[in-house]
Design a protein around this motif. Structure first.
Motif, PDB file in Angstrom:
ATOM      1  N   UNK A 122       0.843  -1.181   0.000  1.00  0.00           N
ATOM      2  CA  UNK A 122       0.000   0.000   0.000  1.00  0.00           C
ATOM      3  C   UNK A 122       0.882   1.235   0.000  1.00  0.00           C
ATOM      4  N   UNK A 123       0.719   2.056  -1.018  1.00  0.00           N
ATOM      5  CA  UNK A 123       1.441   3.311  -1.115  1.00  0.00           C
ATOM      6  C   UNK A 123       0.575   4.455  -0.599  1.00  0.00           C
ATOM      7  N   UNK A 124       1.248   5.436   0.021  1.00  0.00           N
ATOM      8  CA  UNK A 124       0.555   6.632   0.492  1.00  0.00           C
ATOM      9  C   UNK A 124       1.295   7.863  -0.010  1.00  0.00           C
ATOM     10  N   UNK A 125       0.553   8.946  -0.180  1.00  0.00           N
ATOM     11  CA  UNK A 125       1.155  10.210  -0.631  1.00  0.00           C
ATOM     12  C   UNK A 125       0.399  11.336   0.049  1.00  0.00           C
ATOM     13  N   UNK A 126       1.095  12.052   0.932  1.00  0.00           N
ATOM     14  CA  UNK A 126       0.472  13.107   1.723  1.00  0.00           C
ATOM     15  C   UNK A 126       0.974  14.478   1.274  1.00  0.00           C
ATOM     16  N   UNK A 127       0.041  15.391   1.088  1.00  0.00           N
ATOM     17  CA  UNK A 127       0.378  16.766   0.713  1.00  0.00           C
ATOM     18  C   UNK A 127       0.290  17.668   1.930  1.00  0.00           C
ATOM     19  N   UNK A 128       1.206  18.628   2.001  1.00  0.00           N
ATOM     20  CA  UNK A 128       1.187  19.607   3.084  1.00  0.00           C
ATOM     21  C   UNK A 128       1.558  20.973   2.526  1.00  0.00           C
ATOM     22  N   UNK A 129       1.168  22.026   3.282  1.00  0.00           N
ATOM     23  CA  UNK A 129       1.481  23.371   2.849  1.00  0.00           C
ATOM     24  C   UNK A 129       0.238  24.231   2.756  1.00  0.00           C
ATOM     25  N   UNK A 130       0.352  25.302   2.001  1.00  0.00           N
ATOM     26  CA  UNK A 130      -0.745  26.264   1.858  1.00  0.00           C
ATOM     27  C   UNK A 130      -1.704  25.795   0.758  1.00  0.00           C
ATOM     28  N   UNK A 131      -2.625  24.938   1.128  1.00  0.00           N
ATOM     29  CA  UNK A 131      -3.516  24.281   0.168  1.00  0.00           C
ATOM     30  C   UNK A 131      -4.938  24.780   0.330  1.00  0.00           C
ATOM     31  N   UNK A 141      -9.821  13.250   1.599  1.00  0.00           N
ATOM     32  CA  UNK A 141      -9.804  14.687   1.312  1.00  0.00           C
ATOM     33  C   UNK A 141      -9.516  15.523   2.564  1.00  0.00           C
ATOM     34  N   UNK A 142      -9.876  15.028   3.714  1.00  0.00           N
ATOM     35  CA  UNK A 142      -9.637  15.780   4.951  1.00  0.00           C
ATOM     36  C   UNK A 142      -8.153  15.819   5.304  1.00  0.00           C
ATOM     37  N   UNK A 143      -7.422  14.764   4.907  1.00  0.00           N
ATOM     38  CA  UNK A 143      -6.000  14.667   5.250  1.00  0.00           C
ATOM     39  C   UNK A 143      -5.082  14.927   4.060  1.00  0.00           C
ATOM     40  N   UNK A 173      -4.622  23.586  -5.786  1.00  0.00           N
ATOM     41  CA  UNK A 173      -4.905  25.018  -5.837  1.00  0.00           C
ATOM     42  C   UNK A 173      -4.390  25.600  -4.538  1.00  0.00           C
ATOM     43  N   UNK A 174      -3.291  26.382  -4.653  1.00  0.00           N
ATOM     44  CA  UNK A 174      -2.678  26.928  -3.458  1.00  0.00           C
ATOM     45  C   UNK A 174      -3.495  28.080  -2.909  1.00  0.00           C
ATOM     46  N   UNK A 175      -3.461  28.231  -1.601  1.00  0.00           N
ATOM     47  CA  UNK A 175      -4.143  29.346  -0.942  1.00  0.00           C
ATOM     48  C   UNK A 175      -3.558  30.665  -1.431  1.00  0.00           C
ATOM     49  N   UNK A 176      -4.429  31.640  -1.680  1.00  0.00           N
ATOM     50  CA  UNK A 176      -3.979  32.962  -2.076  1.00  0.00           C
ATOM     51  C   UNK A 176      -3.591  33.105  -3.527  1.00  0.00           C
ATOM     52  N   UNK A 177      -3.813  32.059  -4.323  1.00  0.00           N
ATOM     53  CA  UNK A 177      -3.494  32.123  -5.752  1.00  0.00           C
ATOM     54  C   UNK A 177      -4.743  31.798  -6.561  1.00  0.00           C
ATOM     55  N   UNK A 178      -4.697  32.128  -7.820  1.00  0.00           N
ATOM     56  CA  UNK A 178      -5.833  31.840  -8.679  1.00  0.00           C
ATOM     57  C   UNK A 178      -5.579  30.729  -9.661  1.00  0.00           C
TER      58      UNK A 178
END
Length: 121
Positions: A19-28, A73-75, A100-105
């Motif tokens: 089982x592979x996992x891929x977690x995103x972090x940052x200003x999302x 989607x929550x994580x 879609x990063x926060x603060x960008x269009x």
């Protein structure tokens, strides 16, 4: 700044599972499609599976009925459950998330660092 971190690769015998996992972090602000590609030595990078924000999935013919993609989607995590693994599944697996990063269009694809999956007896 956005970062994707993959985990879960390794060595497994034919017929086994990973089982592979891929977690995103940052200003999302929002994540659209998520998915996985793989690249074997000397070959191009090919789509394995992708999943929309609403849960619609698409698989490569070679992995249908063996692999399952899912997302939390929550994580901000995408998973790839790989069953009945074959030697031909050996490759480096890369995740992507269209973010879609926060603060960008604008939104664009971000990529994980890659994780090696080796299927061998």
């Amino acid at each position: 700044q956005v970062q994707l971190v993959e985990s879960g690769g390794g060595l497994v015998q034919p017929g086994g599972s990973l089982r592979l996992s891929c977690a995103a972090s940052g200003s999302i602000r929002q994540i659209n499609d998520m998915g996985w590609y793989r690249q074997a030595p000397g070959k191009q990078r090919d789509l394995v599976a992708r999943i929309s924000r609403g849960g619609i999935t698409k698989y490569a013919d070679s992995v249908k009925d063996r692999f399952t993609i899912s997302r939390d989607n929550a994580k901000n995590i995408v998973y790839l459950q790989m069953n009945s693994l074959k030697p031909d599944d050996t490759a480096v697996y890369y995740c992507f998330q269209n973010i879609w990063r926060s603060g960008t269009g604008v939104n664009r694809d971000y990529w994980g660092q890659g994780t090696q999956v080796t299927v061998s007896s």
